[in-house]
Design a protein around this motif. Structure first.
Motif, PDB file in Angstrom:
ATOM      1  N   TYR A 106      31.488  42.119  38.814  1.00  0.00           N
ATOM      2  CA  TYR A 106      30.174  41.590  40.065  1.00  0.00           C
ATOM      3  C   TYR A 106      31.293  42.046  41.089  1.00  0.00           C
ATOM      4  CZ  TYR A 106      26.592  41.280  36.232  1.00  0.00           C
ATOM      5  OH  TYR A 106      26.384  41.072  35.317  1.00  0.00           O
ATOM      6  N   PHE A 113      27.903  48.054  38.575  1.00  0.00           N
ATOM      7  CA  PHE A 113      26.418  48.891  38.003  1.00  0.00           C
ATOM      8  C   PHE A 113      27.211  49.415  36.635  1.00  0.00           C
ATOM      9  CE2 PHE A 113      26.469  48.669  42.674  1.00  0.00           C
ATOM     10  CZ  PHE A 113      25.389  48.324  42.087  1.00  0.00           C
ATOM     11  N   SER A 153      21.823  45.699  43.447  1.00  0.00           N
ATOM     12  CA  SER A 153      21.898  45.333  42.476  1.00  0.00           C
ATOM     13  C   SER A 153      20.846  45.015  41.340  1.00  0.00           C
ATOM     14  CB  SER A 153      23.266  44.893  41.891  1.00  0.00           C
ATOM     15  OG  SER A 153      23.658  44.188  40.458  1.00  0.00           O
TER      16      SER A 153
END
Length: 186
Positions: A106, A113, A153
């Motif tokens: 992350y 992603f 996200s």
């Protein structure tokens, strides 16, 4: 093409700021399936976030398993990632030749992603006189939860969740082998 992608990302960011963090899947933004497929195609052809788009493309294709080899673009990105190199450095400092756990990606990169988090097993071995670290990463590519922080996200995840609920995309298992040469040789 880059200008078009910038506009799409800007719109997605604006929409993510407008969506309530507490919005349920039913209240989330509804995108026509054809828009999603066309958007994935345009981004794929532009090479933007290539692994993220590749992972999503497989979900549209209804595959059950994907294996990436050690010479794949994904393996190359992982070999250069701070996350795997930190895991490797920690193992070397502790004198470990094997390790396993969960790696988290992350960081806003293509790896966030496409992968997010994945299980890994790592071993250090001698291959033709060269010391290498071999990582095997695996996970299921799916969208199992609604996220509510309001980030881009989370917006993309929630769209994926909705598409998965509708059956437009299907979860699948993936595995990748990553080889990282160590500087010392035997």
């Amino acid at each position: 093409m880059k200008r078009f992608l910038t506009i799409i990302l800007s719109l997605a960011l604006m929409l993510s700021l407008c969506v309530s963090p507490a919005a349920s899947a039913e209240e989330s933004i509804q995108l026509p399936k054809s828009w999603v497929r066309r958007g994935v195609f345009l981004i794929r052809t532009a090479g933007f976030y290539s692994e993220s788009v590749r992972f999503l493309s497989y979900a549209f294709q209804n595959v059950s398993h994907v294996t990436y080899g050690e010479t794949s673009v994904l393996a190359g990105k992982l070999a250069k990632s701070a996350q795997l190199n930190d895991i490797l450095q920690d193992a070397l400092e502790k004198g470990l030749t094997e390790s396993e756990g969960v790696a988290s990606f992350y960081d806003g990169s293509d790896l966030e992603f496409s992968i997010g988090m994945a299980e890994y097993a790592m071993r250090i071995e001698n291959e033709n006189g060269e010391m290498i670290a071999v990582f095997i990463l695996k996970d299921t590519y799916d969208f199992t939860e609604i996220r509510s922080s309001g980030s881009i996200s989370d917006l993309l995840n929630n769209i994926g969740h909705k598409l998965q609920e509708e059956g437009t995309i299907k979860p699948y298992n993936w595995l990748v082998k990553v080889v990282i040469p160590l500087e010392e040789t035997v």
